[in-house]
Write a protein that holds these residues in place. Structure first.
Motif, PDB file in Angstrom:
ATOM      1  N   ILE A  47       0.641  -1.157   0.173  1.00 42.75           N
ATOM      2  CA  ILE A  47       0.304   0.185  -0.401  1.00 42.75           C
ATOM      3  C   ILE A  47       0.792   0.984   0.091  1.00 42.75           C
ATOM      4  CG2 ILE A  47      -1.929   1.609   1.646  1.00 42.75           C
ATOM      5  CD1 ILE A  47      -2.933  -1.496   2.482  1.00 42.75           C
ATOM      6  N   LYS A  48       2.246   1.428   0.440  1.00 42.26           N
ATOM      7  CA  LYS A  48       2.810   2.419   0.859  1.00 42.26           C
ATOM      8  C   LYS A  48       3.460   2.993  -0.439  1.00 42.26           C
ATOM      9  CE  LYS A  48       6.407   4.378   3.283  1.00 42.26           C
ATOM     10  NZ  LYS A  48       8.444   3.677   4.562  1.00 42.26           N
ATOM     11  N   ARG A  49       3.864   2.292  -0.957  1.00 41.93           N
ATOM     12  CA  ARG A  49       4.361   1.844  -2.817  1.00 41.93           C
ATOM     13  C   ARG A  49       3.726   1.936  -3.699  1.00 41.93           C
ATOM     14  NH1 ARG A  49       9.110  -3.467  -2.005  1.00 41.93           N
ATOM     15  NH2 ARG A  49      10.636  -2.221  -0.578  1.00 41.93           N
ATOM     16  N   THR A  50       2.765   1.820  -3.523  1.00 40.44           N
ATOM     17  CA  THR A  50       1.868   2.000  -4.825  1.00 40.44           C
ATOM     18  C   THR A  50       1.307   3.822  -4.242  1.00 40.44           C
ATOM     19  OG1 THR A  50       0.939  -0.119  -4.536  1.00 40.44           O
ATOM     20  CG2 THR A  50      -0.527   1.308  -5.358  1.00 40.44           C
ATOM     21  N   LEU A  51       0.931   3.694  -2.744  1.00 46.32           N
ATOM     22  CA  LEU A  51       0.561   5.596  -3.208  1.00 46.32           C
ATOM     23  C   LEU A  51       1.420   6.534  -2.652  1.00 46.32           C
ATOM     24  CD1 LEU A  51      -1.556   4.867   0.846  1.00 46.32           C
ATOM     25  CD2 LEU A  51      -2.583   5.274  -1.646  1.00 46.32           C
ATOM     26  N   THR A  52       2.669   5.798  -3.107  1.00 47.35           N
ATOM     27  CA  THR A  52       3.852   7.055  -2.861  1.00 47.35           C
ATOM     28  C   THR A  52       3.677   7.097  -4.849  1.00 47.35           C
ATOM     29  OG1 THR A  52       5.099   6.148  -1.304  1.00 47.35           O
ATOM     30  CG2 THR A  52       6.651   6.948  -2.734  1.00 47.35           C
ATOM     31  N   LEU A  53       3.942   5.900  -5.251  1.00 51.66           N
ATOM     32  CA  LEU A  53       4.209   6.121  -6.913  1.00 51.66           C
ATOM     33  C   LEU A  53       2.218   6.846  -7.231  1.00 51.66           C
ATOM     34  CD1 LEU A  53       5.011   6.042 -10.019  1.00 51.66           C
ATOM     35  CD2 LEU A  53       4.033   3.356  -9.431  1.00 51.66           C
ATOM     36  N   ALA A  54       1.613   6.529  -6.619  1.00 52.65           N
ATOM     37  CA  ALA A  54       0.056   6.841  -7.548  1.00 52.65           C
ATOM     38  C   ALA A  54      -0.040   8.579  -6.810  1.00 52.65           C
ATOM     39  CB  ALA A  54      -0.776   5.840  -6.427  1.00 52.65           C
ATOM     40  N   PHE A  55       0.212   8.627  -5.804  1.00 50.04           N
ATOM     41  CA  PHE A  55      -0.172  10.053  -5.284  1.00 50.04           C
ATOM     42  C   PHE A  55       0.339  11.030  -6.630  1.00 50.04           C
ATOM     43  CE2 PHE A  55       0.289  14.156  -2.893  1.00 50.04           C
ATOM     44  CZ  PHE A  55      -0.705  14.660  -2.915  1.00 50.04           C
ATOM     45  N   PRO A  56       1.340  11.512  -7.245  1.00 50.37           N
ATOM     46  CA  PRO A  56       2.003  12.347  -8.174  1.00 50.37           C
ATOM     47  C   PRO A  56       0.918  11.575  -9.253  1.00 50.37           C
ATOM     48  CG  PRO A  56       3.927  11.034  -6.720  1.00 50.37           C
ATOM     49  CD  PRO A  56       2.652  10.452  -6.809  1.00 50.37           C
ATOM     50  N   VAL A  57       1.052  10.700  -9.889  1.00 45.82           N
ATOM     51  CA  VAL A  57       0.265  10.195 -10.911  1.00 45.82           C
ATOM     52  C   VAL A  57      -0.886  10.726 -10.232  1.00 45.82           C
ATOM     53  CG1 VAL A  57      -0.146   7.812 -12.073  1.00 45.82           C
ATOM     54  CG2 VAL A  57       1.871   8.162 -11.109  1.00 45.82           C
ATOM     55  N   PRO A  99       7.757  10.488 -10.973  1.00 48.81           N
ATOM     56  CA  PRO A  99       6.048  10.397 -11.556  1.00 48.81           C
ATOM     57  C   PRO A  99       5.470  11.877 -11.020  1.00 48.81           C
ATOM     58  CG  PRO A  99       6.101   9.311  -9.182  1.00 48.81           C
ATOM     59  CD  PRO A  99       7.332   9.162 -10.089  1.00 48.81           C
ATOM     60  N   ARG A 100       6.962  13.305 -10.119  1.00 49.31           N
ATOM     61  CA  ARG A 100       6.444  13.926  -9.641  1.00 49.31           C
ATOM     62  C   ARG A 100       6.581  15.086 -10.164  1.00 49.31           C
ATOM     63  NH1 ARG A 100       8.719  11.608  -4.875  1.00 49.31           N
ATOM     64  NH2 ARG A 100       7.401  11.305  -3.418  1.00 49.31           N
ATOM     65  N   VAL A 101       7.015  14.746 -11.445  1.00 45.92           N
ATOM     66  CA  VAL A 101       7.731  15.685 -12.713  1.00 45.92           C
ATOM     67  C   VAL A 101       5.883  15.910 -13.496  1.00 45.92           C
ATOM     68  CG1 VAL A 101       8.823  16.282 -15.156  1.00 45.92           C
ATOM     69  CG2 VAL A 101      10.217  14.790 -13.572  1.00 45.92           C
ATOM     70  N   GLY A 102       5.290  15.369 -13.940  1.00 41.83           N
ATOM     71  CA  GLY A 102       4.099  15.622 -14.601  1.00 41.83           C
ATOM     72  C   GLY A 102       3.387  16.157 -14.083  1.00 41.83           C
ATOM     73  N   MET A 103       3.293  15.866 -11.975  1.00 39.22           N
ATOM     74  CA  MET A 103       2.485  16.685 -11.278  1.00 39.22           C
ATOM     75  C   MET A 103       2.670  17.958 -10.741  1.00 39.22           C
ATOM     76  SD  MET A 103       2.389  15.485  -7.337  1.00 39.22           S
ATOM     77  CE  MET A 103       4.229  16.451  -6.831  1.00 39.22           C
ATOM     78  N   TYR A 104       4.010  18.164 -11.135  1.00 40.68           N
ATOM     79  CA  TYR A 104       4.289  19.922 -11.265  1.00 40.68           C
ATOM     80  C   TYR A 104       3.949  20.450 -12.282  1.00 40.68           C
ATOM     81  CZ  TYR A 104       6.907  18.538  -7.160  1.00 40.68           C
ATOM     82  OH  TYR A 104       7.521  17.538  -5.643  1.00 40.68           O
ATOM     83  N   ILE A 105       4.297  20.025 -13.641  1.00 43.58           N
ATOM     84  CA  ILE A 105       4.254  20.666 -14.638  1.00 43.58           C
ATOM     85  C   ILE A 105       2.212  20.756 -14.704  1.00 43.58           C
ATOM     86  CG2 ILE A 105       3.685  20.340 -17.265  1.00 43.58           C
ATOM     87  CD1 ILE A 105       6.591  18.438 -17.210  1.00 43.58           C
TER      88      ILE A 105
END
Length: 476
Positions: free
Chosen positions: A27-37, A175-181
């Motif tokens: 759950i932690k790993r999925t959320l870490t990747l999923a949140f910015p996505v 994944p955070r790059v797309g979030m900021y853009i």
């Protein structure tokens, strides 16, 4: 190179070497990747949402034009997005196997396809008015929707360049790059909307729905340029080139074309099924929107409002779906069957949980949500009833999105496509027609048909993932 979120820095090992991670760790790993996505995907739909809200307060007629213009581009856009998801499948599995050059090759092949698809489908969008006339829309609606479609078409290559590049960055755990853009893009789009939709005295004339499409087109080219700038700056910022990005500019496009003939074959093999699925899915959605057009301008505007809100909410599940695809693909790349299964099931559960609060909101305050989009009392009343149906559908729809993501990460494309599309075309569209026209439920009836398809698709896809999860792992 950035530290990966999953244990993929070492070469693939036999499944017995990898420990079975706990549900909490998954759950932690999925959320870490999923949140910015999730935020990045929501940001993409947020642009359409801002367009819908700002045009909706400009006038119900303009909102109908916007709905039809979006309907034309949606089928071709989602077909292209489906094909480009081959980039995610290849890059995530290559990254899981520590084959970084292959991950970079998947991106460059995807980029070549993105540019070509963007040009072709952009030209098709320019023919929006005759297409709408051909399917029986009134001359007034066809002219307004066609103008919106033309403006959207001009930016199709930029949008697909961004989507392909964001898939690559997500696959390599950035994944955070797309979030900021996307955060910057939404602010830019709102500012441009104010200029083009409403006009500024002495500077520009109000353009209504077409103005929203022009603003969105400019915003798309902005985020395409931004994400390319980030990817090409990775080499000098990090001092190494594991993904093979250091290619002379004059040779870069030639190499991308060569990859289009080699890696591209594998990309198309995986992406074609997703392209067909997403195109037929979009066609089903847009068929229901066109049916709403036959119900009348107010029904069309109300149905568009509800569908737009649903898509915005589902971006959270779709973001979780992308994260699940990457994590399943990474596990397959390192030949880790137990954690591949657990990553899939955790992702499916999270997809449903993400949308649950918004489903409850649609059931409790349907009129309040509708009023955010438009001030037209007739549209609000129709949308209020339609939102009640949406509240019943949303949670299962979120689970369907992440189940597709888990199957996509495993490379299970065509069986997934047949089950999903069969549900929509054999059940959803016919049921929607009967409920809306024969039984007289109008726009809420169209969404009832959509909901019936979603429930059937969920049952079929859950059984499919259960089967795929126990097959021998195979990297595509």
């Amino acid at each position: 190179m950035a530290r990966p979120l999953d244990p993929v820095s070492a070469p693939a090992a036999p499944a017995s070497v990898w420990p079975l991670d706990s549900f909490a760790l998954h759950i932690k790993r999925t959320l870490t990747l999923a949140f910015p996505v999730v935020l990045a995907r929501a940001g993409m739909v947020g642009i359409f949402t801002a367009d819908t809200i700002m045009v909706g307060h400009y006038g119900a007629g303009e909102l109908a034009f916007l709905a039809l213009g979006i309907a034309i581009q949606s089928v071709f856009l989602l077909m292209s997005i489906g094909l480009l998801q081959g980039t995610m499948i290849l890059a995530s599995q290559a990254y899981g196997a520590s084959d970084f050059r292959a991950a970079g090759a998947a991106w460059r092949a995807g980029l070549y396809h993105a540019v070509l698809l963007g040009i072709v489908f952009g030209i098709i969008c320019a023919l929006g008015e005759p297409l709408l006339l051909a399917i029986g829309q009134s001359p007034e609606l066809a002219a307004g929707g066609g103008g919106v479609s033309l403006a959207f078409g001009l930016s199709m290559p930029g949008l697909l360049i961004y989507i392909c590049s964001s898939y690559f960055l997500e696959s390599i755990q950035r994944p955070r790059v797309g979030m900021y853009i996307m955060a910057a893009a939404n602010l830019l789009n709102i500012a441009l909307n104010g200029f083009f939709i409403y006009g500024l005295a002495g500077w520009s004339e109000p353009m209504g729905a077409v103005g929203a499409a022009v603003a969105t087109a400019l915003t798309r080219w902005f985020f395409a340029a931004a994400i390319l700038a980030y990817i090409f700056s990775m080499v000098w910022r990090e001092g190494e080139d594991p993904f093979g990005l250091r290619v002379k500019l004059l040779r870069w496009w030639a190499e991308a074309r060569r990859l289009g003939a080699s890696t591209g074959r594998r990309l198309r093999a995986q992406g074609t099924g997703m392209a067909v699925m997403m195109a037929l899915d979009a066609a089903a959605f847009q068929t229901l929107i066109l049916m709403a057009g036959y119900l009348g301008e107010k029904e069309l505007a109300a149905y568009h409002v509800v569908v737009n809100a649903m898509i915005l909410v589902l971006m959270m599940a779709i973001g979780c779906s992308s994260a699940t695809s990457v994590r399943v693909g990474n596990a397959i790349g390192r030949d880790d069957a137990p954690n591949m299964r657990r990553a899939g099931w955790v992702g499916i559960g999270l997809g449903a949980c993400f949308v649950l609060p918004f489903a409850l909101l649609a059931l409790i305050l349907p009129g309040g949500v509708a009023a955010l989009y438009t001030s037209d009392p007739a549209v609000i009343e129709i949308a209020r009833t339609t939102f009640l149906v949406a509240g019943i559908v949303l949670v299962v729809d979120g689970a369907v999105a992440t189940t597709i993501g888990a199957l996509r990460g495993a490379g299970d494309v065509w069986p997934t496509m047949i089950r999903f599309i069969g549900s929509f075309w054999l059940v959803g569209v016919p049921t929607g027609y009967v409920m809306a026209f024969e039984m007289g439920f109008g726009a809420p009836g169209l969404l009832m048909g959509l909901g019936s398809a979603i429930y059937i698709a969920f049952a079929l896809l859950i059984f499919r993932f259960r089967k795929v999860a126990h097959m021998p792992l195979k990297r595509v």
